[in-house]
Design an enzyme around this catalytic site. Sequence first.
Site, mmCIF file in Angstrom:
data_model
loop_
_atom_site.group_PDB
_atom_site.id
_atom_site.type_symbol
_atom_site.label_atom_id
_atom_site.label_comp_id
_atom_site.label_asym_id
_atom_site.label_seq_id
_atom_site.Cartn_x
_atom_site.Cartn_y
_atom_site.Cartn_z
ATOM 1 N N GLU A 1 8.494 16.252 -47.464
ATOM 2 C CA GLU A 1 8.656 15.345 -48.607
ATOM 3 C C GLU A 1 10.141 15.058 -48.876
ATOM 4 O O GLU A 1 10.493 13.987 -49.382
ATOM 5 C CB GLU A 1 7.976 15.959 -49.839
ATOM 6 C CG GLU A 1 7.784 15.016 -51.009
ATOM 7 C CD GLU A 1 6.718 13.928 -50.773
ATOM 8 O OE1 GLU A 1 6.081 13.906 -49.712
ATOM 9 O OE2 GLU A 1 6.550 13.096 -51.680
ATOM 10 N N HIS B 1 8.703 10.103 -43.683
ATOM 11 C CA HIS B 1 7.811 11.083 -43.032
ATOM 12 C C HIS B 1 7.736 10.784 -41.531
ATOM 13 O O HIS B 1 7.801 11.691 -40.700
ATOM 14 C CB HIS B 1 6.398 10.971 -43.617
ATOM 15 C CG HIS B 1 6.222 11.598 -44.980
ATOM 16 N ND1 HIS B 1 6.583 12.891 -45.250
ATOM 17 C CD2 HIS B 1 5.706 11.101 -46.145
ATOM 18 C CE1 HIS B 1 6.277 13.175 -46.520
ATOM 19 N NE2 HIS B 1 5.761 12.100 -47.091
ATOM 20 N N HIS C 1 9.048 5.412 -48.013
ATOM 21 C CA HIS C 1 8.602 6.805 -48.152
ATOM 22 C C HIS C 1 7.895 7.264 -46.867
ATOM 23 O O HIS C 1 8.277 8.279 -46.269
ATOM 24 C CB HIS C 1 7.645 6.906 -49.350
ATOM 25 C CG HIS C 1 7.128 8.284 -49.612
ATOM 26 N ND1 HIS C 1 7.667 9.097 -50.584
ATOM 27 C CD2 HIS C 1 6.144 9.011 -49.020
ATOM 28 C CE1 HIS C 1 7.022 10.264 -50.569
ATOM 29 N NE2 HIS C 1 6.093 10.234 -49.633
ATOM 30 N N GLU C 2 6.901 6.491 -46.444
ATOM 31 C CA GLU C 2 6.144 6.891 -45.247
ATOM 32 C C GLU C 2 7.020 6.813 -43.990
ATOM 33 O O GLU C 2 6.848 7.606 -43.066
ATOM 34 C CB GLU C 2 4.875 6.052 -45.090
ATOM 35 C CG GLU C 2 3.906 6.121 -46.285
ATOM 36 C CD GLU C 2 3.534 7.537 -46.728
ATOM 37 O OE1 GLU C 2 3.561 8.463 -45.894
ATOM 38 O OE2 GLU C 2 3.222 7.727 -47.921
HETATM 39 ZN ZN ZN Z 1 5.075 12.009 -49.085
#
Ligand code: ZN
Length: 506
Positions: A300, A274, A270-271
Amino acid sequence: MTTATDTAYDRLLAISREAGLLGSIDGLLGWDQETTMPPGGAVHRAKQLALIARLSHERLASAEVGDLLAACEDAMDVSADTVEAANLRAIRHDHDRAVRLPATLVEEIAATASTAQHEWAEARAASDFDRFRPWLEKTVDLCRRKAECYGWASDGEPWDALAEDYEPGCTAAGVAEVFGPLRDRLRTLLDEIADADTRPSGRLDEIELPEAAQMAFSREIAEAIGFDFSRGRLDRSTHPFCGGSHCDDVRMTTRFHPAMVTDALSSTMHESGHGMYEQGLPYEHIGTPCGHSVSLGIHESQSRMWENQVGRSASFWRWAAPKLAAHFGDAVAGIDAELAYQSANRVVPGFIRVEADEATYNMHVMIRFELERALMTGDLPVADLPTAWNEKYREYLGVEVPDDRRGCLQDIHWSMGALGYFPTYTLGNLYCAQFFESACDAIPGLVDGFAEGRFQPLLDWLRENIHRHGRRHSPAQLCERVTGRPLSADPLMRHLEAKFRPLHGI
Ligand code: ZN
């Protein structure tokens, strides 16, 4: 453009780049605070951050910026599809919002948020809503005053003015139009899953694994999917996040539990999503809108794509499962790609948003959106929040919330005054699914390639279609440009139904 306009535009960009530099210092201080700063540094750090916030706001709201904008707008077509026009539109947007908020209100909001966060943390620990209630009442009142300063469209509502900070162009009516069908189809899918006799196995996440090995595994996967460690770092923190200075210095964190290695992996992926978005922003536009991410929702969409569409796919686990044995040895004997895939995809309706699985997550967000919208209109008095919260959890997720700690006191957002923020999480999931369908159409064999560790085609596609544009297009424009359609709930529901029905024998 005339020479005078060139000068005005150049000066405007120089101010923007300076504000960007201040923002990048803020990013480093924030990262340091969450990862390495000793507790004793907190008081002075708060002063450092407050100074940077004030200097940044002063630059953006200055009369000089107003004059420079007016000069450029007189001489240039600001509706053009050019870098210059996009920068002017974005700086105008940010400047107008900055000047509309009186400094006294900005200070009152900051001071209230600081105390309200402290009171919220104490109230949550004691599961005592009455302790937090006066602070939430004050926060809602300040948010209404802030919304009145910003204003909203004649057919809109106060919530729209707040959401603009997080997702430009987003309105409550627009969100409700997409969330309504999503909620109905999700409810049907969750009912089917609840009635199913088959359940995915959670065996992988029952095995305790050493943290150092989980970190090594997480780093290997982050690097393999395209996170550039020569321009970024991975550390650990209680709540994973991605921050740092700029596209060539991205700082992200992950978290570890003794068991639950799929949690460490999904947090890391997830990170990394980003982080790769930040690393893909064009350096030549650094500090200007065209070198900045579009919105929280689009950000996101990037994190969710690597976490869910890639990291929770069967194809990905055919490639990643053999790496488990290399990192964890005999402890993971018997865990094959299928078992790992199942562990990453268990569905368990619960009370806590940040622990929610891919199928139930958006219900948590939609509940918060409906409640904060009603708080802003005044239809829901703050005193009635716990009852309304618990009713919605019963209705949408079929769970009985045991106490306010695990109910309406669980999230920090409202205590910070961040009403209008929550929907960006679900908008991110919706954008993600819609973008991913377009990527699959554009790249034959995309998903099958994950099984052989081929992730670069997806990253290249995201760089080309999303990252390199910065804030050049609004979220809605970007969605139309990339997918040819406005945002809809259909792609996300197609994705969830296609995955979770077979996993539950439906
Ligand atoms: Zn996030």
